[in-house]
Each structure stands twice: as structure tokens, then as C-alpha cells.
Design an enzyme around this catalytic site. Structure first.
Site, mmCIF file in Angstrom:
data_model
loop_
_atom_site.group_PDB
_atom_site.id
_atom_site.type_symbol
_atom_site.label_atom_id
_atom_site.label_comp_id
_atom_site.label_asym_id
_atom_site.label_seq_id
_atom_site.Cartn_x
_atom_site.Cartn_y
_atom_site.Cartn_z
ATOM 1 N N GLU A 93 0.850 -1.196 0.000
ATOM 2 C CA GLU A 93 0.000 0.000 0.000
ATOM 3 C C GLU A 93 0.884 1.245 0.000
ATOM 4 O O GLU A 93 1.167 1.815 1.040
ATOM 5 C CB GLU A 93 -0.922 -0.029 1.225
ATOM 6 C CG GLU A 93 -1.902 -1.209 1.226
ATOM 7 C CD GLU A 93 -2.822 -1.173 0.007
ATOM 8 O OE1 GLU A 93 -3.022 -2.238 -0.626
ATOM 9 O OE2 GLU A 93 -3.310 -0.077 -0.349
ATOM 10 N N THR A 122 2.773 -2.508 -16.540
ATOM 11 C CA THR A 122 1.612 -2.600 -15.665
ATOM 12 C C THR A 122 1.349 -1.231 -15.071
ATOM 13 O O THR A 122 2.269 -0.447 -14.909
ATOM 14 C CB THR A 122 1.879 -3.605 -14.522
ATOM 15 O OG1 THR A 122 0.916 -3.417 -13.503
ATOM 16 C CG2 THR A 122 3.264 -3.468 -13.952
ATOM 17 N N MET A 171 -4.485 -10.946 -48.306
ATOM 18 C CA MET A 171 -3.380 -10.110 -47.867
ATOM 19 C C MET A 171 -4.026 -8.898 -47.218
ATOM 20 O O MET A 171 -4.676 -8.106 -47.894
ATOM 21 C CB MET A 171 -2.494 -9.682 -49.021
ATOM 22 C CG MET A 171 -2.218 -10.719 -50.094
ATOM 23 S SD MET A 171 -1.918 -12.403 -49.618
ATOM 24 C CE MET A 171 -0.164 -12.522 -49.860
ATOM 25 N N CYS A 225 9.927 -17.097 -47.598
ATOM 26 C CA CYS A 225 8.598 -16.572 -47.211
ATOM 27 C C CYS A 225 7.491 -17.518 -47.686
ATOM 28 O O CYS A 225 6.507 -17.753 -47.004
ATOM 29 C CB CYS A 225 8.371 -15.205 -47.842
ATOM 30 S SG CYS A 225 9.525 -13.950 -47.299
#
Ligand SMILES: Nc1ncnc2c1ncn2[C@@H]1O[C@H](COP(=O)(O)OP(=O)(O)O)[C@@H](O)[C@H]1O
Ligand SMILES: Cc1ncsc1CCOP(=O)(O)O
Ligand SMILES: [Mg+2]
Length: 538
Positions: A45, A142, A290, A464
Site C-alpha cells: 500500500e 503494468t 493479404m 517466405c
């Protein structure tokens, strides 16, 4: 008094009363969490007056004692002493560990926030009388930490700290991962965070907002508890284990199921690959699209048998790539990742590392330079997108492919004269504390070869388009079929087609056309003699 060697770190609640939903209190959230499986509580805290802090601490301590769960006090060693808490957790900027230990004595639990390897080495040097456990993070950004000093490390960063704990023999020290951990990423990070020797994974995870900010803290805790206890991370809607042995008959079955299901192959790829990739997908009975239109990613990912090919050759904006990855991961649909030119520039390294931290890939494929870089085994820096001198010996390439498969819990493919395929999925299983079901050297690996076909390496987007081929076979899978076999079928098909095309072309220009012809013929035809590439154990 707790036996601190027997603490269960598996689900660690760190409190934050600044995010309480209306109608709840700090104590009511902690109580709901204790009822549903939290195993350790840290009262954190910040900016609270000491008097109020102590009032909360006494109430929370009473609740923890009812459930026999240790209570750790964040930062305030004085409060920990005042209420005789079970331990204290300090950050790098707080009281030095040696002083903390002197004040709290040898039997209390002392925790330390750690984000860098040198901090791990420092705790190791202190020995067992120093730190009992470390909070490793932040895994992801965070909002409970203002102005985080460190960039998020992702599961890979935690694994590096686990490696340092191993190499510095800090065997006594337990670990929890902290920072941005939520149900949508907890199974993945738990399956990926592991030391390279396979012997140490985290002992638990620390959560804040998923419980503290929840209006149903008990339900939220139970969900987290179940995710941790499941010890299983099935990230696609088909099996990732490989019960069946690979065979031509199986390959024929996989080709038939791809034709039957005609998967949607969503390409986010480089400009060079666009046209070639779309035509390869069509030749393989699949349906290419695509698209870098972020607003359609979720809709596309929900099309039956949709599969994402994420190729960062000429990088699309990171936000676009990340949102596509999230859409397909959320839909439980596979992603094939081709980190083109992975370490060629710092931009590519950072972008691809970000994607690896935030997403789960079914298959990661790359040329020798890319795979060696991903495995931290590349002695130099990649030059451009080509593999570079991949005269690297095969055993090094096999080792690198296994490491990539192990680190990212996927099927990894390293292309070249001989293609290497390794299955690091470990059937989607993970373990707390005691490392991985398999260590890198035990990862099953295979070689696919068909002699030297130099022209294959001399056309652009040939790697690819292997990615497209893998995406087609993986995308077509039905529920009871295996990821590994689909990738092996794709690699053997593509290599064989390359061999066939090289025997028919007049040079690299016509090779590309011949390659599509060969893929088309082999996919449609019944001619087993075209499948010249051999598959063997690596
Ligand atoms: N010398 C070679 N002999 C046989 N196959 C090759 C050779 N070079 C590349 N290939 C094949 O060509 C494709 C592209 O491989 P590679 O050039 O390593 O990837 P990239 O195009 O991504 O750099 C892969 O399918 C690989 O198996
Ligand atoms: C030349 C080039 N530049 C950015 S992506 C790309 C194509 C790379 O294709 P491949 O990895 O198949 O060689
Ligand atoms: Mg490539």
C-alpha cells in the site's frame, strides 16, 4: 511461524487498494482471494499513512492466519516487525537486503524485486541467508508501477534471469513472475518461462489488478488457480502433440484435409512476397487474403480454418502486427511467424522481440541467420534478409532450432540446403518450479533434404513462401491431427517441389513459375515419385 522452505508461491496476491471496485474493501478482496486459492499475500500500500497501513496489516494478517497463508509486508520493515508478519518484500531502491535480514532475523521470508542479471548475481553472492525469493519482472507493462524504470522483459527475459539463478547456483532462491499477468497470457508465460537447462521454471506468479480490481475477486482468483493448476497450454484448437509417426500416407491425408478445409491464409507480409505467396496458397488448395486492415483482423481470425502468416520482412506498424497476433491467439487459431532479417537492424530486433514477448506462434521459421540469432548463437549480425554464410555446421543449426522451439513452445524450422524441424511444444504441458517436461537436447528434431538446389536460395521470397506452405498445411488441420506432422509435410512438399522446379527451369527467373507449377501438380496429383525430399531424424 512459517517454515519458509515450504512456502507455496504458486498464486501470490499483491494488494493495491487504489483500484478497489465500489462496494469492496481491501480486506473483502483479500478474503475472497484466500477462499479461492491464493497461497501468499503481500500487503503493498504505497502512499498510505503508517497508522492506516498498520490497521490494514492487522486485519489482513488475521485473515491470512485463518487460511494458513503467509503475509508479506511490502517495503515497510518497521510495520512487518510491529505486527510480526511472516516476511517482507523490498525493491532495489529500498533498504539493503543485509539490513533487512539483520532486522527481521533468519526465519522470516525476505523477498526482493529483480529485473537484471547483475541483481541475480548479487543475491547469489549473499547466499541463503540473504534473499528467500525474488519477484522477476516486470514481465509486461503494468499500471500498478508508476514510471516503470525497466522496459518489459517478456517470458524470454524471465528465462534469462532463471538461467542466471542456475549458473550462479542460487538453488535455495524461489521465484515469482510479476507484471501485467492476466488470464489471457498466464498459461503462455508459464509454459515459456524456463531456464535453458530445462531444470527451473518459476515457482509462481504474482497478480494485482486481476483480483484487486475485480468486482468478483473470488471468481477471478478461482480462474487464475485453475489456469495454473491445469499445467496445460493448448494454444490452438487442434492437438500440439504428435502421437502418430510421420509417413507418406499421413502426408497424403494432411493434403486431403487441407484441400477439404481450404484454409483462409491471412498474410501480413512483405511486399516482395505478396503476389508469390498468394499464388502459392492457391496452388495449395487454400484461400489467401493479404490484409493489414486492423479493423478486420478479429473477423478474419474467426473464419473457420483461418491462419495468420506474420512475416516481418518489410515491417508493418508494430500495433498492427500485435493486434493481428492477439486476434488469432484469442481465436485459438495458428500463427506462422517469419522474423525476416531478425537481427539485421536494431529496429527489426526490437520489433520481432516484442512480438515474441506478446504472442504465441504455432511455427517459427527462418533461415540459418535468423534461427541462429533467435537462439543467441549467431556470432555476427545478420546482413540484410539473406541467411548469410550458412555454412554453419548442421549440428549447430539443429541445436539452434531446438533452442528456438524450446524457448517459444512451438515447432521451429531452420531453412537452408538441409531444412531442420524441431518440436518444442512439449504437448502444451508446463510445470511450476521444476523446469520443462523436455530439455532442449531432448526436443525431437528432423532433417528434410534433397541435395543441393542452389537456385532455391537465389530467388527472393522462397523462404517466405515456405511460410505460406506451412500455413496452408497447419491451417487445414482438423482437431485430432498434429501440428508437427503438418509442418513436416509442408517442408517435405516444398523442398521436393523446389527440386522438381529446378530440373525444369532455365534459371532463377523461370524457377519461381516452375515452383508454383510443381506445388500445384504435387498437391493435386497422386505422383509419389515427385516427393524426392527425404525426412530423417536430426
Ligand atoms: N542450397 C539449397 N539447397 C536446397 N534447398 C535450399 C537451398 N537454399 C535454400 N533452400 C530452400 O529454399 C527455401 C528458402 O531457404 P532460405 O534461402 O534459407 O530462406 P530465406 O529465403 O528466408 O533466406 C527453403 O525452402 C529451403 O529449404
Ligand atoms: C528482399 C526482402 N526484403 C525485405 S523482405 C524480403 C524478402 C525476403 O524473402 P525470403 O525471406 O523468402 O528470402
Ligand atoms: Mg526468409
Amino acid at each position: 511461524m512459517f517454515d519458509k522452505t515450504k512456502v507455496d508461491y504458486s498464486l501470490y496476491l499483491v494488494t493495491d487498494s487504489t483500484m478497489l471496485p465500489p462496494g469492496t474493501t481491501l480486506e473483502s478482496q483479500v478474503y475472497a482471494a484466500l477462499q479461492n486459492g491464493v497461497t501468499l499475500v503481500q500487503l503493498r500500500e504505497k502512499d498510505t499513512d503508517t497508522k492506516i497501513f498498520i490497521q490494514h496489516a492487522v486485519k489482513v494478517q488475521k485473515l491470512c492466519r485463518e487460511f494458513k497463508v503467509p503475509l508479506i509486508i511490502n517495503d515497510r520493515v518497521d510495520v512487518a516487525l510491529a505486527i510480526d508478519a511472516d516476511g517482507v518484500h523490498v525493491g532495489q531502491g529500498d533498504m539493503p537486503i543485509s539490513m533487512v535480514r539483520k532486522l527481521v532475523g533468519p526465519d522470516k521470508i525476505v523477498g526482493w524485486s529483480v529485473g537484471y542479471e547483475h541483481e541475480v548475481q548479487e543475491l547469489a553472492a549473499m547466499g541463503p541467508q540473504g534473499v528467500d525469493y525474488v519477484g522477476l519482472g516486470m514481465v509486461f507493462p503494468t499500471n500498478t508501477k508508476k514510471n516503470p524504470k525497466k522496459s518489459p522483459m517478456g517470458p524470454r527475459g524471465v528465462s534469462k534471469l532463471l538461467d542466471t539463478l542456475q549458473t550462479s547456483n542460487a538453488t535455495w532462491c524461489r521465484t515469482v513472475a510479476i507484471g501485467g499477468l492476466h488470464p489471457d497470457n498466464i498459461p503462455r508465460v508459464l509454459s515459456q518461462m524456463c531456464s535453458n537447462d530445462g531444470k527451473r521454471s518459476v515457482d509462481g506468479i504474482a497478480v494485482v489488478s486481476d483480483i484487486m480490481a475485480s468486482s468478483e475477486a473470488g471468481k477471478a482468483t478461482k480462474r487464475l488457480r485453475n489456469l495454473i493448476d491445469s499445467k496445460n497450454y493448448q494454444y490452438v484448437d487442434f492437438v500440439v502433440n504428435n502421437p502418430e509417426s510421420h509417413s507418406p500416407a499421413l502426408e497424403k491425408e494432411y493434403i486431403q484435409v487441407t484441400t477439404l478445409n481450404s484454409p483462409l491464409i491471412h498474410h501480413i507480409t512483405n511486399k516482395v512476397h505478396y503476389n508469390f505467396g498468394a499464388n502459392v496458397a492457391l496452388a495449395l488448395g487454400s484461400s489467401p487474403i493479404m490484409s493489414e486492415i486492423e479493423s478486420e483482423f478479429v473477423e478474419l481470425s474467426q473464419v473457420p480454418h483461418a491462419t495468420l502468416l506474420l512475416n516481418t520482412g518489410s515491417v508493418a506498424p508494430l500495433e498492427s502486427l500485435t493486434s493481428a497476433m492477439r486476434a488469432y491467439n484469442s481465436a485459438g487459431r495458428p500463427i506462422v511467424f517469419d522474423p525476416v532479417g531478425f537481427s539485421a537492424t536494431s529496429v527489426r530486433l526490437q520489433l520481432n522481440s516484442h512480438l515474441l514477448a506478446y504472442g504465441q506462434f504455432a511455427c517459427i521459421k527462418g533461415n540459418a541467420g535468423e534461427i541462429l540469432s533467435l537462439a543467441d548463437l549467431n556470432t555476427g549480425k545478420m546482413r540484410g534478409v539473406d541467411s548469410g554464410d550458412n555454412g554453419s555446421n548442421l549440428s549447430l543449426l539443429v541445436e539452434a532450432t531446438k533452442i528456438v522451439a524450446f524457448r517459444y513452445r512451438c515447432v521451429a524450422v531452420c531453412t537452408g540446403k538441409i531444412d531442420v524441424v524441431a518440436d518444442g511444444t512439449c504437448e502444451g504441458k508446463f510445470k511450476l518450479s521444476s523446469g520443462s517436461p523436455l530439455i532442449p537436447s531432448q526436443i525431437p528434431a528432423y532433417k528434410v533434404e534433397c541435395g543441393d538446389i542452389p537456385v532455391m536460395g537465389r530467388i527472393t521470397a522462397s523462404g517466405c513462401s515456405l511460410g505460406t506452405t506451412i500455413a496452408c498445411l497447419v491451417g487445414g488441420l482438423s482437431k485430432d491431427q498434429s501440428l508437427l506432422s503438418a509442418v513436416l509435410t509442408a517442408v517435405r512438399l516444398y523442398k521436393s517441389a523446389g527440386y522438381l522446379a529446378s530440373s525444369r527451369c532455365e534459371g532463377s527467373g523461370s524457377f519461381q513459375v516452375r515452383l508454383i507449377d510443381a506445388l500445384d501438380q504435387m498437391f493435386q496429383g497422386e505422383d509419389p515419385q515427385y516427393w524426392k525430399a527425404t525426412l530423417s531424424s536430426a
